[in-house]
Design a protein around this motif. Structure first.
Motif, PDB file in Angstrom:
ATOM      1  N   ALA A  16       0.841  -1.201   0.000  1.00 38.29           N
ATOM      2  CA  ALA A  16       0.000   0.000   0.000  1.00 38.29           C
ATOM      3  C   ALA A  16       0.876   1.251   0.000  1.00 38.29           C
ATOM      4  CB  ALA A  16      -0.923  -0.005   1.214  1.00 38.29           C
ATOM      5  N   VAL A  20       1.349   4.270  -2.918  1.00 35.95           N
ATOM      6  CA  VAL A  20       1.211   5.714  -2.685  1.00 35.95           C
ATOM      7  C   VAL A  20       2.468   6.449  -3.143  1.00 35.95           C
ATOM      8  CG1 VAL A  20       1.001   7.455  -0.870  1.00 35.95           C
ATOM      9  CG2 VAL A  20      -0.423   5.417  -0.810  1.00 35.95           C
ATOM     10  N   LYS A 113       2.733   3.719  13.179  1.00 34.36           N
ATOM     11  CA  LYS A 113       1.635   3.052  12.470  1.00 34.36           C
ATOM     12  C   LYS A 113       0.386   3.060  13.349  1.00 34.36           C
ATOM     13  CE  LYS A 113       4.417  -0.509  10.223  1.00 34.36           C
ATOM     14  NZ  LYS A 113       4.713  -1.953  10.329  1.00 34.36           N
ATOM     15  N   PRO A 114      -0.794   3.121  12.844  1.00 34.95           N
ATOM     16  CA  PRO A 114      -1.142   3.304  11.431  1.00 34.95           C
ATOM     17  C   PRO A 114      -0.864   4.741  11.013  1.00 34.95           C
ATOM     18  CG  PRO A 114      -3.107   3.242  12.799  1.00 34.95           C
ATOM     19  CD  PRO A 114      -1.969   2.952  13.695  1.00 34.95           C
ATOM     20  N   VAL A 115      -0.510   4.899   9.756  1.00 32.11           N
ATOM     21  CA  VAL A 115      -0.066   6.218   9.312  1.00 32.11           C
ATOM     22  C   VAL A 115      -1.056   6.803   8.298  1.00 32.11           C
ATOM     23  CG1 VAL A 115       1.389   5.272   7.465  1.00 32.11           C
ATOM     24  CG2 VAL A 115       1.960   7.466   8.477  1.00 32.11           C
ATOM     25  N   ASP A 116      -1.205   8.097   8.390  1.00 25.95           N
ATOM     26  CA  ASP A 116      -2.009   8.802   7.392  1.00 25.95           C
ATOM     27  C   ASP A 116      -1.104   9.041   6.177  1.00 25.95           C
ATOM     28  OD1 ASP A 116      -4.550  11.115   7.441  1.00 25.95           O
ATOM     29  OD2 ASP A 116      -2.956  11.270   5.949  1.00 25.95           O
ATOM     30  N   PHE A 117      -1.557   8.661   4.997  1.00 24.36           N
ATOM     31  CA  PHE A 117      -0.684   8.749   3.816  1.00 24.36           C
ATOM     32  C   PHE A 117      -0.277  10.184   3.492  1.00 24.36           C
ATOM     33  CE2 PHE A 117      -2.133   4.384   2.140  1.00 24.36           C
ATOM     34  CZ  PHE A 117      -1.043   3.787   2.752  1.00 24.36           C
ATOM     35  N   ASP A 118      -1.159  11.140   3.767  1.00 21.09           N
ATOM     36  CA  ASP A 118      -0.785  12.534   3.504  1.00 21.09           C
ATOM     37  C   ASP A 118       0.396  12.946   4.384  1.00 21.09           C
ATOM     38  OD1 ASP A 118      -2.766  12.673   1.635  1.00 21.09           O
ATOM     39  OD2 ASP A 118      -4.276  13.434   3.054  1.00 21.09           O
ATOM     40  N   ARG A 121       3.549  11.172   3.011  1.00 27.00           N
ATOM     41  CA  ARG A 121       4.058  11.803   1.783  1.00 27.00           C
ATOM     42  C   ARG A 121       4.778  13.110   2.114  1.00 27.00           C
ATOM     43  NH1 ARG A 121      -0.797  12.878  -1.501  1.00 27.00           N
ATOM     44  NH2 ARG A 121       0.627  13.593  -3.122  1.00 27.00           N
TER      45      ARG A 121
ATOM     46  N   LYS B 273      -1.501  -3.573  16.307  1.00 25.74           N
ATOM     47  CA  LYS B 273      -1.244  -2.379  15.508  1.00 25.74           C
ATOM     48  C   LYS B 273      -0.790  -2.715  14.078  1.00 25.74           C
ATOM     49  CE  LYS B 273       0.454   1.506  17.268  1.00 25.74           C
ATOM     50  NZ  LYS B 273       1.510   2.331  17.851  1.00 25.74           N
ATOM     51  N   ALA B 277      -2.637  -1.540  10.900  1.00 30.83           N
ATOM     52  CA  ALA B 277      -1.995  -0.534  10.044  1.00 30.83           C
ATOM     53  C   ALA B 277      -2.186  -0.916   8.569  1.00 30.83           C
ATOM     54  CB  ALA B 277      -0.512  -0.429  10.372  1.00 30.83           C
ATOM     55  N   SER B 280      -5.855  -0.180   7.605  1.00 33.01           N
ATOM     56  CA  SER B 280      -6.020   1.265   7.479  1.00 33.01           C
ATOM     57  C   SER B 280      -5.356   1.769   6.193  1.00 33.01           C
ATOM     58  CB  SER B 280      -5.417   1.930   8.714  1.00 33.01           C
ATOM     59  OG  SER B 280      -5.264   3.290   8.517  1.00 33.01           O
ATOM     60  N   ALA B 281      -4.149   1.251   5.898  1.00 32.72           N
ATOM     61  CA  ALA B 281      -3.406   1.702   4.718  1.00 32.72           C
ATOM     62  C   ALA B 281      -4.175   1.346   3.443  1.00 32.72           C
ATOM     63  CB  ALA B 281      -2.020   1.049   4.704  1.00 32.72           C
ATOM     64  N   ASN B 282      -4.732   0.143   3.400  1.00 34.86           N
ATOM     65  CA  ASN B 282      -5.443  -0.275   2.188  1.00 34.86           C
ATOM     66  C   ASN B 282      -6.776   0.450   2.017  1.00 34.86           C
ATOM     67  OD1 ASN B 282      -3.893  -2.444   0.661  1.00 34.86           O
ATOM     68  ND2 ASN B 282      -3.643  -3.061   2.793  1.00 34.86           N
ATOM     69  N   GLN B 284      -7.231   3.494   2.971  1.00 32.94           N
ATOM     70  CA  GLN B 284      -6.831   4.820   2.471  1.00 32.94           C
ATOM     71  C   GLN B 284      -6.536   4.775   0.969  1.00 32.94           C
ATOM     72  OE1 GLN B 284      -4.048   7.425   4.651  1.00 32.94           O
ATOM     73  NE2 GLN B 284      -3.988   5.781   6.169  1.00 32.94           N
ATOM     74  N   LEU B 285      -5.896   3.657   0.534  1.00 28.16           N
ATOM     75  CA  LEU B 285      -5.579   3.502  -0.900  1.00 28.16           C
ATOM     76  C   LEU B 285      -6.849   3.638  -1.738  1.00 28.16           C
ATOM     77  CD1 LEU B 285      -3.139   0.543  -1.627  1.00 28.16           C
ATOM     78  CD2 LEU B 285      -2.714   2.982  -1.764  1.00 28.16           C
ATOM     79  N   LYS B 288      -8.533   7.279  -1.353  1.00 26.85           N
ATOM     80  CA  LYS B 288      -7.786   8.377  -1.962  1.00 26.85           C
ATOM     81  C   LYS B 288      -7.584   8.179  -3.461  1.00 26.85           C
ATOM     82  CE  LYS B 288      -5.921   9.980   2.336  1.00 26.85           C
ATOM     83  NZ  LYS B 288      -4.852  10.188   3.246  1.00 26.85           N
ATOM     84  N   TYR B 290      -6.217   5.701  -5.287  1.00 24.92           N
ATOM     85  CA  TYR B 290      -5.023   5.056  -5.852  1.00 24.92           C
ATOM     86  C   TYR B 290      -5.395   3.802  -6.648  1.00 24.92           C
ATOM     87  CZ  TYR B 290      -2.047   8.073  -3.031  1.00 24.92           C
ATOM     88  OH  TYR B 290      -1.414   9.151  -2.502  1.00 24.92           O
TER      89      TYR B 290
END
Lengths: 133, 497
Positions: A16, A20, A113-118, A121, B273, B277, B280-282, B284-285, B288, B290
């Motif tokens: 993921a 990004v 983690k968990p991280v906000d992608f904004d 980046r 976690k 994580a 949550s990451a997927n 967001q993908l 957003k 992607y």
């Protein structure tokens, strides 16, 4: 475009992140074993290393690898390291609070983690800009 | 414990009717498992208290001897009681006992060494007992060894030794007493020292002098009674001590279990976690863009996943914070001088978007004050106070945040909201992990209920105490009182702004 080495054993998460950062035109190489990192870095110097701390065989392997990179050949010492980990600043798993002291641990930045992608980046862009300077 | 509200505390625009105040007990005040070191310290303190008690008792004996010394020299008294002049040895004995008290009084001994170790307290007690037995033997000699009740005074020391010391040591005290008493009686019997009596002849409280055999039986019987008393009391003392040991062991086991539970929770939460994580990451993908465009229905589903992810992230964060605060494996946190006013301004700026979203007005009134502790603990404390105020306030309400010095020199931090308030009966429960009042659940169903538990632990780490004042339907004020920063560390600027 930058070459980023991501050291992380959770592929679902890494892919993921790679998607990004790839969308930002960065080339991301994923490594799941810390032992392979230094040889890879010697072959091709990355612009940034994104590093996890806990690995299945070594709960503080990321810390160890960060120090190894810092003590390796001069061209690699200046590669910025971004710690991206579930370990937070107060998690006492085999290492004490001073382990994350900036002077002791040569990492340029830290993200939990968990991280906000904004946020990720933004950090990556900042570190790469600093690295170029 | 419900207390009246503190007079003079600021509650401008705050709750107006019947606010109830509650002082949150610190963990040390609660009956939790006692650690072995604390138990050892308790035993040491008890011994020290006993040593002190011995000294006090001796002062009473000294005063009695001095008074007797003054009274028996009055001829009328001597005529009535049949006593011989005995003021000289009474004064001498009082002098020896005074000297012993000056030597052994714990507070006097402590002037040279900050605090007595358990070993030194035991030696102190031993010294006191030996001096007392010697003085008692001398007193028996002067008063008259034939007086029937006097040797039983030794029993006090034997019984006390059984309580203070283990059996072998109290047996030692019993042998000491027996040795001194038998030595005196034999020395008198064989004419090595001249028998004395305070009485003229057999008048007064004295008994007629029996034959040698009867005297021997009398002495042997007396000593036998001491050993029987030692046997009984030391047996009882052993039973009490073994019960105490079992309690200490149980306490230690409880502590270990509690610690293991905390560590287990810490690891489990942490393990959560990583997979979380990835989820949550997927999510967001997808959200957003992607992975390309989503249908409105798919977007709705992913948004739900993302919202739950955010809540879960917050809950995991809170569980980790609480487990970290409870964990003994934690490295000692840094002890720094922290600018409370700056920390509050920073937090206020951080919370500004949330307050705006909830239509809340934040009144910040801070004076430059400093506290000691770890920056992380202060941050947790302030964040939980502010997020609690934001979560349980009514839209359009005011949240007052203030810090400064109390007239007593303590540093205070107060957060006042005009929210739902807390019923008086529930005030003692709100700091328990996962406890939530019915009103709180109705207003904010997704909270973990860990915020105030974290607040309490963080305050404990900062050596601060918390007071809550609340009126249901009107609002709540949380006040945190920090110890004053010592002058030698209150320099021109804090370590952390």
């Amino acid at each position: 475009m930058a070459y980023i080495l991501m050291v992380e054993d959770d592929l679902d998460f890494t892919e993921a992140v790679a998607t990004v950062l790839g969308a930002d035109n960065h080339e991301v190489q994923i490594v799941s074993e810390p032992a392979k990192v230094i040889p890879l870095m010697k072959e091709r110097r990355p612009d940034l290393v994104i590093l996890d701390v806990m690995f299945p065989e070594d709960p503080s392997g990321g810390f160890r690898l960060a120090r190894k990179i810092h003590n390796s050949q001069p061209s690699l010492q200046s590669v910025p390291i971004l710690l991206l980990t579930a370990v937070n600043a107060r998690f006492p798993l085999g290492f004490s609070a001073e382990d994350i002291d900036d002077a002791w641990l040569p990492a340029a930045d830290f993200l939990e983690k968990p991280v906000d992608f904004d946020v990720l980046r933004e950090k990556v862009t900042g570190l790469l800009e600093k690295s170029v300077e | 414990m419900l207390l009246d509200s503190l007079a003079g505390e600021r509650m401008e625009n705050g709750p107006q009717c019947d606010p109830v105040s509650y002082d949150v007990p610190l963990n040390g005040d609660e009956s939790g498992p006692l650690d072995p070191a604390a138990s050892e310290e308790l035993a040491r303190e008890l011994l020290e208290a006993n040593a002190l008690w011995f000294c006090r008792l001796r002062w009473i004996v000294v005063a009695t001897f001095l008074a007797l010394g003054g009274v028996v020299d009055i001829p009328a008294v001597r005529n009535w009681t049949g006593l011989r002049p005995l003021s000289a040895w009474l004064f001498l004995t009082a002098g020896v006992l005074t000297l012993a008290n000056l030597m052994f009084h714990p507070s006097l001994v402590q002037r040279t060494s900050c605090r007595l170790s358990r070993r030194r307290v035991e030696l102190n007690l031993w010294g006191q007992i030996l001096v007392d037995l010697t003085v008692l033997t001398a007193a028996i000699h002067f008063v008259g060894a034939g007086i029937v009740w006097l040797p039983f005074v030794y029993l006090f020391h034997i019984i006390l030794a059984c309580i203070f010391f283990r059996s072998s040591l109290s047996l030692g005290v019993t042998f000491c007493a027996a040795g001194l008493y038998l030595g005196l009686r034999l020395a008198e019997a064989y004419g090595l020292v001249e028998s004395q009596s305070v009485f003229d002849g057999v008048s007064g409280f004295g008994a007629p002098d029996p034959c040698v055999f009867a005297r021997g039986i009398n002495v042997a019987g007396t000593v036998l009674v001491w050993f029987v008393a030692w046997g009984l009391v030391s047996h009882l003392a052993r039973l009490v001590r073994s019960g105490e040991r079992r309690l200490v062991e149980t306490n230690a086991q409880l502590r270990r279990a509690q610690q293991e539970r905390t560590e287990h929770m810490l690891r489990t939460t942490h393990e959560l976690k990583s997979p979380f994580a990835a989820i949550s990451a997927n999510a967001q993908l997808l959200l957003k863009g992607y992975c390309g465009d989503l249908t409105p229905k798919a977007r709705g589903v992913i948004e739900k996943i993302a919202v739950r992810c955010e809540r879960l992230a917050h809950e995991i964060q809170e569980m980790l914070q609480l487990a970290n605060l409870n964990s003994a494996a934690q490295a000692p946190p840094p002890d720094k001088t922290l600018a409370l006013d700056a920390a509050l301004r920073r937090a206020a700026a951080q919370f500004e978007p949330l307050f705006r979203e909830r239509e809340l007005k934040l009144d910040l009134s801070v004076e430059p004050v400093q506290v000691r502790g770890a920056p992380g603990h202060l941050q947790m404390l302030i964040q939980n106070l502010l997020s609690n105020a934001a979560a349980y306030s009514k839209p359009g309400g005011r949240v007052g945040v203030a810090c400064g010095l109390t007239p007593d020199g303590e540093v205070f931090l107060s957060v006042t909201d005009e929210g739902i308030g807390i019923p008086a009966a529930k005030l003692p429960l709100i700091f328990d992990a996962h406890y939530r009042t019915d009103e709180a659940v109705r207003l904010n169903p997704y909270s973990s209920g860990l915020g105030l538990a974290i607040l309490k632990e963080a305050a404990q780490c900062l050596r601060a105490r918390i007071q809550v004042q609340s009126a249901p339907g009107k609002g709540t004020t949380f006040r945190v009182y920090f110890p004053a920063v010592p002058v030698d560390v209150r320099w021109n600027g804090p370590d952390v702004a």
